[in-house]
Design a protein around this motif. Structure first.
Motif, PDB file in Angstrom:
ATOM      1  N   GLU A  67       0.821  -1.219   0.000  1.00 30.59           N
ATOM      2  CA  GLU A  67       0.000   0.000   0.000  1.00 30.59           C
ATOM      3  C   GLU A  67       0.853   1.266   0.000  1.00 30.59           C
ATOM      4  O   GLU A  67       0.500   2.264  -0.626  1.00 30.59           O
ATOM      5  CB  GLU A  67      -0.924  -0.021   1.216  1.00 30.59           C
ATOM      6  N   ALA A  68       2.006   1.220   0.684  1.00 31.89           N
ATOM      7  CA  ALA A  68       2.886   2.391   0.757  1.00 31.89           C
ATOM      8  C   ALA A  68       3.679   2.604  -0.525  1.00 31.89           C
ATOM      9  O   ALA A  68       4.163   3.696  -0.786  1.00 31.89           O
ATOM     10  CB  ALA A  68       3.842   2.249   1.938  1.00 31.89           C
TER      11      ALA A  68
ATOM     12  N   ALA B 273      -4.743   8.854  -8.121  1.00 31.41           N
ATOM     13  CA  ALA B 273      -5.442   9.379  -6.952  1.00 31.41           C
ATOM     14  C   ALA B 273      -6.502   8.392  -6.459  1.00 31.41           C
ATOM     15  O   ALA B 273      -7.041   7.600  -7.231  1.00 31.41           O
ATOM     16  CB  ALA B 273      -6.102  10.714  -7.304  1.00 31.41           C
ATOM     17  N   ASP B 274      -6.789   8.450  -5.172  1.00 35.05           N
ATOM     18  CA  ASP B 274      -7.893   7.698  -4.563  1.00 35.05           C
ATOM     19  C   ASP B 274      -7.854   6.198  -4.830  1.00 35.05           C
ATOM     20  O   ASP B 274      -8.873   5.576  -5.138  1.00 35.05           O
ATOM     21  CB  ASP B 274      -9.245   8.267  -5.026  1.00 35.05           C
ATOM     22  N   GLY B 275      -6.675   5.605  -4.728  1.00 35.63           N
ATOM     23  CA  GLY B 275      -6.558   4.160  -4.893  1.00 35.63           C
ATOM     24  C   GLY B 275      -6.613   3.667  -6.320  1.00 35.63           C
ATOM     25  O   GLY B 275      -6.673   2.466  -6.571  1.00 35.63           O
ATOM     26  N   LYS B 276      -6.596   4.576  -7.280  1.00 35.78           N
ATOM     27  CA  LYS B 276      -6.608   4.178  -8.693  1.00 35.78           C
ATOM     28  C   LYS B 276      -5.221   3.714  -9.107  1.00 35.78           C
ATOM     29  O   LYS B 276      -4.206   4.212  -8.624  1.00 35.78           O
ATOM     30  CB  LYS B 276      -7.022   5.347  -9.594  1.00 35.78           C
TER      31      LYS B 276
ATOM     32  N   VAL C 119      -1.172  -4.672 -22.803  1.00 37.45           N
ATOM     33  CA  VAL C 119      -2.486  -4.097 -22.508  1.00 37.45           C
ATOM     34  C   VAL C 119      -2.385  -3.260 -21.242  1.00 37.45           C
ATOM     35  O   VAL C 119      -1.489  -3.448 -20.414  1.00 37.45           O
ATOM     36  CB  VAL C 119      -3.580  -5.184 -22.356  1.00 37.45           C
ATOM     37  N   SER C 120      -3.323  -2.358 -21.104  1.00 35.98           N
ATOM     38  CA  SER C 120      -3.385  -1.488 -19.934  1.00 35.98           C
ATOM     39  C   SER C 120      -4.723  -1.718 -19.229  1.00 35.98           C
ATOM     40  O   SER C 120      -5.773  -1.706 -19.871  1.00 35.98           O
ATOM     41  CB  SER C 120      -3.252  -0.026 -20.368  1.00 35.98           C
ATOM     42  N   ILE C 121      -4.664  -1.922 -17.930  1.00 30.22           N
ATOM     43  CA  ILE C 121      -5.854  -2.152 -17.119  1.00 30.22           C
ATOM     44  C   ILE C 121      -6.050  -0.964 -16.195  1.00 30.22           C
ATOM     45  O   ILE C 121      -5.136  -0.575 -15.464  1.00 30.22           O
ATOM     46  CB  ILE C 121      -5.711  -3.445 -16.287  1.00 30.22           C
ATOM     47  N   ASP C 122      -7.240  -0.369 -16.229  1.00 32.70           N
ATOM     48  CA  ASP C 122      -7.610   0.675 -15.274  1.00 32.70           C
ATOM     49  C   ASP C 122      -8.156  -0.028 -14.038  1.00 32.70           C
ATOM     50  O   ASP C 122      -9.189  -0.697 -14.098  1.00 32.70           O
ATOM     51  CB  ASP C 122      -8.671   1.597 -15.862  1.00 32.70           C
ATOM     52  N   ALA C 123      -7.452   0.110 -12.919  1.00 33.03           N
ATOM     53  CA  ALA C 123      -7.801  -0.643 -11.715  1.00 33.03           C
ATOM     54  C   ALA C 123      -7.966   0.287 -10.524  1.00 33.03           C
ATOM     55  O   ALA C 123      -7.566   1.455 -10.564  1.00 33.03           O
ATOM     56  CB  ALA C 123      -6.717  -1.681 -11.425  1.00 33.03           C
ATOM     57  N   GLU C 124      -8.567  -0.268  -9.488  1.00 36.05           N
ATOM     58  CA  GLU C 124      -8.662   0.463  -8.233  1.00 36.05           C
ATOM     59  C   GLU C 124      -8.677  -0.515  -7.072  1.00 36.05           C
ATOM     60  O   GLU C 124      -9.132  -1.654  -7.199  1.00 36.05           O
ATOM     61  CB  GLU C 124      -9.894   1.357  -8.193  1.00 36.05           C
TER      62      GLU C 124
ATOM     63  N   PHE D  58      -9.172  -5.869  -5.561  1.00 32.61           N
ATOM     64  CA  PHE D  58      -9.078  -4.879  -6.634  1.00 32.61           C
ATOM     65  C   PHE D  58     -10.180  -5.135  -7.658  1.00 32.61           C
ATOM     66  O   PHE D  58     -10.685  -6.246  -7.781  1.00 32.61           O
ATOM     67  CB  PHE D  58      -7.738  -5.000  -7.374  1.00 32.61           C
ATOM     68  N   SER D  59     -10.509  -4.112  -8.399  1.00 35.11           N
ATOM     69  CA  SER D  59     -11.347  -4.277  -9.589  1.00 35.11           C
ATOM     70  C   SER D  59     -10.631  -3.578 -10.736  1.00 35.11           C
ATOM     71  O   SER D  59      -9.817  -2.680 -10.517  1.00 35.11           O
ATOM     72  CB  SER D  59     -12.744  -3.685  -9.372  1.00 35.11           C
ATOM     73  N   GLY D  60     -10.934  -4.018 -11.952  1.00 33.46           N
ATOM     74  CA  GLY D  60     -10.270  -3.410 -13.099  1.00 33.46           C
ATOM     75  C   GLY D  60     -11.036  -3.653 -14.385  1.00 33.46           C
ATOM     76  O   GLY D  60     -11.882  -4.553 -14.469  1.00 33.46           O
TER      77      GLY D  60
END
Length: 192
Positions: free
Chosen positions: A64-65, A117-120, A136-141, A157-159
């Motif tokens: 997380e850090a 930002a915000d865990g993205k 490929v690129s995954i947009d995750a949070e 996570f979701s993505g």
């Protein structure tokens, strides 16, 4: 002598406290059905056809850090494709699409994770599907982290990502509205 020992002890304590944190390793919880790989593609431009892959496994590391040090590795059993329609699934497993006899697995291996930002997160990696490997690129949070009721620790996570079928050698003509498939990924990992 005591002053020297005290100085060494203070130095060692400081070194340990300032040492970088390491990413924790996780196994994706597919056995408990707390992870899913879902897809959707337009059917003739009139509606969405949805499905999933029922069998997959993988691991990830996450700190997380320092999320940029994270890594992801997933293997999918392509024969486990499930669109809730047996005849269509047989077609999807055949040579027009996944060709599961020739390519029984699809894999994803991350190359970089960029925090926002915000865990993205933006996860970039190599996807091998149908014998073709593309970046490929995954947009995750980050969905959340914490202790579970069984004494373990979990992070989820979701993505989402969108794939052009032709990039992976899948060129069966489904019409101009159906050239891309969207993936919806939900991953919950159990810390090792």
């Amino acid at each position: 002598m005591k002053r020297f020992q005290r100085s060494v002890a203070i130095f060692l304590a400081g070194a340990l406290l300032s040492a970088p944190a390491f990413a924790a390793d996780y196994t994706i919880d597919n056995e408990g059905a707390h992870a899913s790989i879902n897809f959707r593609i337009k059917h003739l431009g009139y509606s969405w056809l949805t499905g999933r892959f029922d069998k997959f496994n993988g691991t990830f590391s996450y700190d997380e850090a320092k999320p940029e040090a994270s890594k992801v590795s997933v293997t999918i059993d392509t024969a486990s494709v499930n669109s809730n329609h047996g005849k269509r699934d047989k077609h999807l497993r055949g040579g027009d699409f996944l060709d599961v006899e020739m390519f029984p697995q699809a894999t994803f291996t991350s190359k970089s994770v960029t925090p926002g930002a915000d865990g993205k997160l933006t996860i970039v990696g190599d996807l091998t599907l149908h014998g073709e490997t593309k970046e490929v690129s995954i947009d995750a949070e980050v969905v959340g982290s914490g202790k579970d009721p069984w004494g373990g620790y979990r992070t989820g996570f979701s993505g989402t990502t969108k794939l052009k079928l032709a990039d992976f050698g899948i060129d069966f003509n489904l019409g101009p509205a159906s050239t891309h498939v969207e993936l919806d990924l939900n991953v919950e990992g159990i810390r090792k």
